[in-house]
Design an enzyme around this catalytic site. Structure first.
Site, short mmCIF file in Angstrom:
data_model
loop_
_atom_site.label_atom_id
_atom_site.label_comp_id
_atom_site.label_asym_id
_atom_site.label_seq_id
_atom_site.Cartn_x
_atom_site.Cartn_y
_atom_site.Cartn_z
N CYS A 96 -4.85 -9.02 2.53
CA CYS A 96 -4.42 -10.23 1.90
C CYS A 96 -5.78 -11.14 1.55
CB CYS A 96 -3.55 -11.14 2.92
SG CYS A 96 -2.11 -10.18 3.27
N ASP B 268 11.57 4.27 -0.29
CA ASP B 268 10.10 4.32 -0.44
C ASP B 268 10.05 5.78 -1.42
OD1 ASP B 268 7.68 3.16 1.18
OD2 ASP B 268 7.40 5.01 0.05
N ARG C 164 6.89 9.62 4.93
CA ARG C 164 7.36 8.13 5.36
C ARG C 164 8.66 8.00 5.57
NH1 ARG C 164 5.89 3.78 8.43
NH2 ARG C 164 6.21 1.88 7.48
N VAL D 221 5.16 -4.51 5.11
CA VAL D 221 6.11 -5.65 5.00
C VAL D 221 7.59 -5.45 5.00
CG1 VAL D 221 6.60 -7.53 3.36
CG2 VAL D 221 4.20 -6.93 4.01
#
Length: 418
Positions: A258, A32, A37, A14
């Site tokens: 989700c 983050d 990453r 997202v």
């Protein structure tokens, strides 16, 4: 809007696409806690495959950091961390809480904190705001403000990308709602919808996936019924789908971050206020049971075709939660694998999309680099409908009359399917 400086907290499926789009227009800092990453993103690599290298490079005003103090100059903060559930199916707000504590430490007067993480109605004001006040020493709706704009990212979807999906926005006051809406309008070409309050926006998000969950549960229940009646579910759905208003849901495993999670946030809040949700929980029970049901059907087919179940060799194709996507979060394929192992099967897993290290860490499974024909599998389970699997020669992997079970119903010559 020239003085806007945006801090994106969480650079996953997202946060990164959002940071890239804002980074094309505003000074944006992507934060983050995962150093690996962040270093990959600095080198133009997105392991989620949601954002291409050229698109990353086009965000010329976007920088990345693991140091929360770098967020201090920002006046808009957008929290995009995951909101999973624990083993008891209760909301796990740890990522949101930790992120809120981080933002609170760098919050200044006049700043706006926007949440995109899926939560239950009231969570922003009941859980997040007190943390922000405590960490910052500032007063809500006097010194700082909040917004809620739920994410609608569909992992692996290259058509409905972040700017092409209409965005719900909201603010903790009418004036802040307009500011939040204007901010998103600057990048969302599909348009925005300004909700009347944070709670309305939170509720709208959590029911989107609850609605889909219930519809899939209905079709999964039909698949079980039609199996008993000896009717092909997919043929029934194709026939029923000729009516203009029939909803084209398909049976299958319901995982991901989700649909398989969000309904539990809604039921948690419902039970907290003394309401027992029946339809939502019923749908969840059906969908959560599908992996075990599939495993049972595979075992029955193996017995019918003369295979000895205990000690048999089974190949499971697919580990991600959906097709043509590397996302393994909350994949219900693990339910099939675990149940087959309970029956004494030796299970191999192959998925060209999934990261072997992530699968090993998350599910304690060492995946195959590539299935070998010499093994001779007694059963092959097509658990995820990757395009690459449609091109595979499954016959070369079989041991005699091996069972082929097609969870997604994409093969023409399977022995069984939902």
């Amino acid at each position: 809007m020239n003085d806007i400086k945006i801090g994106i907290v969480g650079l996953g499926y997202v946060g990164l696409p959002l940071a890239v789009e804002f980074g094309k227009k505003f000074d944006t800092i992507g934060f983050d806690i995962n150093l690996k990453r962040v270093n990959e993103l600095r080198n133009g690599i997105d392991r989620t495959l949601e954002t291409e290298t050229e698109n990353l490079k086009s965000a010329t005003r976007l920088t990345y950091t693991t140091n929360y103090l770098d967020l201090k100059p920002c006046n808009y903060f957008i929290v995009t961390v995951p909101t999973p559930i624990d083993k008891y199916k209760n909301p796990d707000l740890t990522p949101v809480v930790k992120s809120t504590e981080t933002v609170g430490k760098v919050l200044s007067k006049g700043d706006i904190v926007i949440y995109e993480s899926t939560v239950y109605p009231g969570c922003t004001e009941e859980v997040c705001v007190p943390i922000l006040e405590k960490e910052s020493g500032l007063k809500f709706n006097v010194d700082f403000f909040c917004g809620y704009s739920p994410e609608r990212i569909n992992p692996g979807d290259k058509v409905h990308t972040v700017t092409k999906i209409r965005k719900i926005t909201s603010g903790s006051t009418p004036e802040i709602g307009k500011k939040v809406n204007e901010l998103y309008q600057s990048i969302i070409t599909a348009g925005t919808f300004l909700a009347s309050s944070l709670k309305v926006a939170e509720a709208a998000k959590v029911i989107e996936n609850s609605q889909r969950d219930i519809n899939i549960a209905f079709v999964n229940e039909l698949a079980k019924l039609f199996n008993v009646l000896g009717i092909d579910t997919h043929e029934v759905l194709a026939a029923a789908g000729t009516k203009w208003n029939f909803l084209p849901f398909q049976p299958g495993l319901v995982g991901g971050h989700c649909i398989g999670v969000d309904p539990y946030y809604l039921t948690y809040k419902a039970q907290e206020v003394g309401y027992h949700p029946e339809v939502i929980l019923s749908g969840r029970r059906i969908n959560d049971s599908m992996g075990f049901y599939v495993a049972g059907q595979i075992i029955k087919l193996m017995i019918k075709t003369g295979h000895t179940v205990s000690g048999s060799k089974v190949l499971v194709l697919g580990m991600t939660f959906k097709e043509n996507c590397p996302d393994i979060r909350n994949s219900r394929v693990i339910d099939i694998i675990d149940e087959l192992k309970q029956f004494g099967c030796n299970v191999d897993v192959y998925d060209p999309w999934a990261d072997p290290e992530e699968v090993k860490h998350e599910y304690k499974i060492a995946m195959l680099d590539k299935p070998e024909a010499k093994i001779g599998y007694d059963a092959i389970v097509l658990a995820v409908a990757h395009d690459k699997f449609k091109e595979m020669d499954l016959s070369s992997l079989k041991n005699g009359h091996a069972v082929v079970y097609d969870v997604k119903g994409i093969l023409t010559d399977s022995d069984g399917r939902l």
